[in-house]
Design an enzyme around this catalytic site. Structure first.
Site, PDB file in Angstrom:
ATOM      1  N   ASP A 173       0.854  -1.181   0.000  1.00  0.00           N
ATOM      2  CA  ASP A 173       0.000   0.000   0.000  1.00  0.00           C
ATOM      3  C   ASP A 173       0.897   1.241   0.000  1.00  0.00           C
ATOM      4  OD1 ASP A 173      -2.210   1.680   0.111  1.00  0.00           O
ATOM      5  OD2 ASP A 173      -3.266   0.408   1.539  1.00  0.00           O
ATOM      6  N   GLU A 213      19.935 -53.681  -5.961  1.00  0.00           N
ATOM      7  CA  GLU A 213      19.572 -54.739  -6.902  1.00  0.00           C
ATOM      8  C   GLU A 213      18.124 -55.182  -6.731  1.00  0.00           C
ATOM      9  OE1 GLU A 213      22.611 -57.702  -7.528  1.00  0.00           O
ATOM     10  OE2 GLU A 213      24.170 -56.350  -6.796  1.00  0.00           O
TER      11      GLU A 213
END
Length: 525
Positions: free
Chosen positions: A268, A416
């Site tokens: 503002d 894995e």
């Protein structure tokens, strides 16, 4: 943005008074915005005079190195109310009495048309305050004490000013202004709670719990954002003692991050000056850090530009804030941060498989290194409080009043065939921790530690305000903290397609039916 210098960027963040806007000032400072000083403009200013004045300033803006156009702004709260012979419509309290949203839409369209007739393309309207106390001097600017009625009028007023969003325009929070010569960019104001101050005192303090603020004063802003409002103006008022112009939690955390507002936030009139009267440098730092993108510095704009430039050059305000990444980097100073999640303080989880053992392992004693938690603690300023909990309770979160949260979760180590996984969901308690924390802390960053993309849809992504894919970062968690707090910029790009659902897999870049959540190469700076 890539071509702009720092001075050009800060010039675009500055709004000055028209009385200070000479062609030299426009050229030298690359000023981005001007408001009309209504009380000092002759009442018989003709539309031709308006256009000639604005065009002269616009020519100066277009003559700068990059030729960035200027936005000329005006308060237009009940019509083009500073223009001679314009239509002055009833104030919002009267429009609320009509319960007629289509009338409000027509008023918005008429206001936009008359503003464009004078060369104005940006209006500080609508006022979408929910006035809860008629003692407030601005109560007539509010449609109603009922947030549902304010929402209804907000939706159609913005559509009248900016145009109707087309059906295929589905990007939430991105501003929409119809092309042509009859619409203007709108500004929803004043964020948030200005109509709920104690005693109805203008620019006062809204003393209320978060639930009341969210239920009463926030809904019109959610509507404005959905309707494509271009900008949001902050309120002079405070919420529980903290001035809105310095409230990063609400401006960046709520407005920009949770509500996904992608327009710009404007202060503002001299709003930054009023954060702390005796300390202008602090006020600039607090306001810009809170998330203000454009500052009304009408008269002392050189001081603002000089102060902000110094703070960026000295690293007080990171360049990423000037370039606007909405939530990150997090503030190092004066915040209260909750760190949560199974992977925040676990060196083994950071490293993943093939670390000291084939399958990897959990714990902080497998080797030497820095966990993400300890890196966060060593990065922030001593004024910042950091609390850690693996899976915090709802009570702890709500009572903690945290300004920010960092949730670090992910996969446990594997290697894995032991890593084969058909569902690719975030392991518990990670999912629960994200929900508990991000539902209760406005600014919530999730750091995902994983060897691959994991499922984030359909509900999880909406809870996360900022997502960092850290992959498996190894022993040096400081690298993650450096990014979170802005010591280094984000430069990574996805090496894999991030899918929406596992039933889309396999899905890779170049596939015919390629509909990812985040595409290959995606990343934000």
């Amino acid at each position: 943005m890539e071509r702009m210098s720092l001075s050009e960027k800060i010039g675009q963040m500055t709004q000055i008074d028209r009385s200070r806007a000479t062609t030299d000032v426009m050229s030298n400072y690359c000023i981005g915005n001007q408001p009309k000083p209504g009380d000092r403009t002759p009442h018989n200013f003709s539309s031709r005079k308006w256009i000639m004045t604005i065009n002269k300033l616009q020519e100066a803006a277009l003559a700068t190195r990059l030729g960035i156009p200027m936005l000329y702004a005006i308060d237009a709260v009940h019509g083009h109310n500073y223009a001679y012979r314009s239509t002055i419509f009833p104030h919002n309290v009267g429009l609320g009495a009509t319960r007629d949203p289509q009338l409000v839409k027509r008023i918005g369209a008429a206001t936009a048309l008359e503003a464009r007739a004078t060369g104005v393309r940006y209006v500080f309207s609508p006022t979408i305050a929910v006035c809860r106390d008629p003692r407030w001097g601005r109560c007539y600017e509010s449609y109603s004490e009922d947030p549902a009625l304010v929402k209804l009028m907000t939706e159609t007023m913005i559509a009248g000013l900016e145009g109707d969003i087309p059906p295929n325009y589905s990007i939430k929070g991105v501003p929409f202004v119809e092309t042509g010569q009859t619409k203007v960019a709108a500004c929803a104001k004043h964020f948030v709670g200005d109509g709920g101050t104690s005693g109805g005192v203008d620019r006062g303090n809204a003393e209320m719990p978060w639930k009341e603020l969210a239920a009463v004063h926030l809904p019109p802003y959610s509507t404005a954002i959905l309707k494509g409002v271009a900008s949001v103006m902050l309120s002079y008022s405070s919420w529980n003692g903290q001035k809105m112009h310095a409230n990063r939690r609400l401006v960046t955390g709520l407005l920009k991050t949770r509500l996904k507002f992608r327009g710009f936030v404007i202060s503002d009139f001299e709003g930054i000056d009023k954060i702390k009267d005796a300390n202008y440098s602090y006020s600039v730092e607090a306001g810009i850090s809170a998330g203000i993108d454009m500052v009304m510095a009408p008269y002392k704009f050189r001081r603002f530009i000089r102060t902000l430039t110094y703070q960026v050059e000295k690293g007080i305000i990171p360049m990423t804030r000037i370039n606007d990444g909405p939530l990150l980097p997090l503030p190092k100073y004066g915040a209260k941060i909750l760190v949560a999640g199974t992977h925040a303080n676990n060196l083994g989880y950071q490293c993943g498989g093939w670390t000291m053992q084939w399958q990897g392992q959990s714990g902080n004693n497998i080797t030497q290194g820095t966990t993400i938690l300890s890196a966060i603690a060593s990065t922030v300023d001593p004024s910042t409080e950091v609390l850690y909990s693996v899976d915090p309770s709802a009570e702890l979160i709500e009572l903690g009043n945290f300004s920010h949260a960092i949730v670090v979760v992910g996969e446990v180590p594997y290697a894995e065939f032991d890593g084969d996984n058909g569902n690719l969901t975030i392991p518990e308690p990670g999912l629960t921790t994200i929900s508990n924390v991000c539902d209760r802390v406005i600014s919530c960053v999730v750091v995902l530690v994983s060897g691959r993309p994991l499922v984030l849809e359909p509900h999880l992504l909406s809870k996360i305000h900022s997502l960092v894919a850290a992959w498996l970062p190894g022993t040096e968690g400081q690298g993650v903290a450096d990014l979170l707090f802005g010591d280094w910029p984000f430069t990574g790009r996805l090496p894999r397609t991030w899918f929406k659902r596992v039933d889309q897999l396999p899905m890779n870049v170049g596939d015919r039916n390629y509909l990812p959540l985040f595409p290959f190469g995606f990343g934000l700076t």
